[in-house]
Design a protein around this motif. Structure first.
Motif, short mmCIF file in Angstrom:
data_model
loop_
_atom_site.label_atom_id
_atom_site.label_comp_id
_atom_site.label_asym_id
_atom_site.label_seq_id
_atom_site.Cartn_x
_atom_site.Cartn_y
_atom_site.Cartn_z
N SER A 1 -26.13 4.72 70.82
CA SER A 1 -26.30 4.09 69.52
C SER A 1 -27.18 2.85 69.60
O SER A 1 -27.71 2.40 68.59
N ARG A 2 -27.37 2.31 70.82
CA ARG A 2 -28.17 1.09 70.97
C ARG A 2 -28.48 0.84 72.44
O ARG A 2 -27.61 0.97 73.29
N VAL A 3 -29.72 0.47 72.72
CA VAL A 3 -30.05 -0.10 74.02
C VAL A 3 -29.72 -1.58 73.86
O VAL A 3 -30.27 -2.26 72.99
N VAL A 4 -28.78 -2.07 74.65
CA VAL A 4 -28.27 -3.43 74.48
C VAL A 4 -29.12 -4.44 75.24
O VAL A 4 -29.60 -5.43 74.68
N LYS A 5 -29.32 -4.19 76.54
CA LYS A 5 -30.03 -5.19 77.36
C LYS A 5 -30.67 -4.55 78.58
O LYS A 5 -30.11 -3.65 79.19
N VAL B 1 -38.93 5.95 72.52
CA VAL B 1 -37.95 7.04 72.59
C VAL B 1 -36.82 6.85 71.59
O VAL B 1 -36.43 7.79 70.89
N PHE B 2 -36.28 5.65 71.50
CA PHE B 2 -35.09 5.42 70.67
C PHE B 2 -35.38 4.78 69.31
O PHE B 2 -34.46 4.60 68.52
N GLY B 3 -36.62 4.43 69.04
CA GLY B 3 -36.93 3.77 67.77
C GLY B 3 -36.22 2.44 67.67
O GLY B 3 -36.12 1.71 68.66
N ASP B 4 -35.68 2.13 66.50
CA ASP B 4 -34.99 0.85 66.28
C ASP B 4 -33.81 0.67 67.22
O ASP B 4 -33.46 -0.45 67.58
N LYS B 5 -33.17 1.77 67.62
CA LYS B 5 -32.03 1.69 68.53
C LYS B 5 -32.46 1.23 69.93
O LYS B 5 -31.64 0.87 70.75
N HIS C 1 -33.93 -4.31 72.20
CA HIS C 1 -32.87 -4.83 73.08
C HIS C 1 -33.12 -6.27 73.48
O HIS C 1 -34.24 -6.77 73.40
N ALA C 2 -32.05 -6.91 73.96
CA ALA C 2 -32.17 -8.21 74.62
C ALA C 2 -32.69 -7.94 76.03
O ALA C 2 -32.59 -6.82 76.54
N ARG C 3 -33.27 -8.98 76.67
CA ARG C 3 -33.90 -8.72 77.96
C ARG C 3 -34.03 -10.00 78.77
O ARG C 3 -34.19 -11.09 78.23
N SER C 4 -33.97 -9.82 80.08
CA SER C 4 -34.31 -10.88 81.03
C SER C 4 -35.29 -10.30 82.03
O SER C 4 -35.15 -9.15 82.44
N ALA C 5 -36.27 -11.10 82.40
CA ALA C 5 -37.24 -10.68 83.42
C ALA C 5 -37.38 -11.82 84.42
O ALA C 5 -37.69 -12.95 84.04
N PHE C 6 -37.12 -11.51 85.69
CA PHE C 6 -37.14 -12.51 86.75
C PHE C 6 -38.17 -12.17 87.80
O PHE C 6 -38.35 -11.00 88.14
N GLY C 7 -38.76 -13.19 88.38
CA GLY C 7 -39.59 -13.01 89.56
C GLY C 7 -38.72 -13.25 90.78
O GLY C 7 -37.93 -14.19 90.81
N GLU D 1 -32.42 -2.61 85.47
CA GLU D 1 -31.13 -2.03 85.09
C GLU D 1 -31.01 -2.13 83.57
O GLU D 1 -31.69 -2.92 82.93
N VAL D 2 -30.11 -1.30 83.01
CA VAL D 2 -29.96 -1.27 81.56
C VAL D 2 -28.48 -1.17 81.19
O VAL D 2 -27.67 -0.60 81.94
#
Length: 167
Positions: free
Chosen positions: A102-106, A134-138, A141-147, A160-161
């Motif tokens: 129903s949702r990609v969260v993070k 692939v999921f459209g509005d669903k 998502h929230a996200r973090s990107a680290f080096g 990871e998801v």
């Protein structure tokens, strides 16, 4: 796993739309990969599914490189997109039907990078953008990107998801 085998997972056109989008993008969902260490590929608790980090792979092998040293942002973004395909395969194996998401969260993205590399967010867009396609509005998502200084086996990216499942 071919997407043509999975599009029959549901009978309604609306439910089949995730698989239709995957097929339209020319993607094939890979089978569930065997973990390389002491962990499981995913854990469900309630309606949340936590998927372990996936390393970038190219031609079936770990995609090795360090952003800002021997790998550029465009290549890193392609590696992140390849991870998105692998994550979709794992999600399919975990839930049996991607339409149950129903949702990609993070997303959490780790980018193997030199100290002066600053485009982690652009690399991670490779995964984020494909999940949106692939999921459209669903897929928003929230996200973090680290080096990070290094990743297992010298991989250039690991992602990871967390997704939410419909009741």
């Amino acid at each position: 796993m071919s997407t043509s085998n999975t599009s029959t997972a549901s009978s309604s056109g609306a439910q089949a739309s995730v698989y239709d989008r995957i097929q339209a993008l020319g993607l094939n969902l890979p089978p569930l990969a065997v973990p390389a260490a002491a962990y499981v590929p995913f854990v469900r608790t309630g309606n949340l599914l936590f998927v372990s980090g996936h390393l970038a792979k190219k031609d079936g092998k770990v995609w090795v490189g360090q952003l800002g040293r021997d790998t550029d942002t465009v290549t890193g973004k392609a590696a992140a997109r390849a991870i998105a395909v692998d994550l979709l395969g794992t999600l399919h194996a975990a839930v049996g039907d991607l339409n149950k998401i129903s949702r990609v969260v993070k997303l959490m993205s780790l980018v193997n990078s030199s100290p002066d590399f600053t485009e982690h967010h652009l690399v991670t867009n490779g995964c984020s953008e494909l999940l949106g396609e692939v999921f459209g509005d669903k897929g928003a998502h929230a996200r973090s990107a680290f080096g990070v200084a290094q990743l297992p086996m010298g991989a250039c990216v690991e992602i990871e998801v967390i997704v939410e499942l419909a009741d």
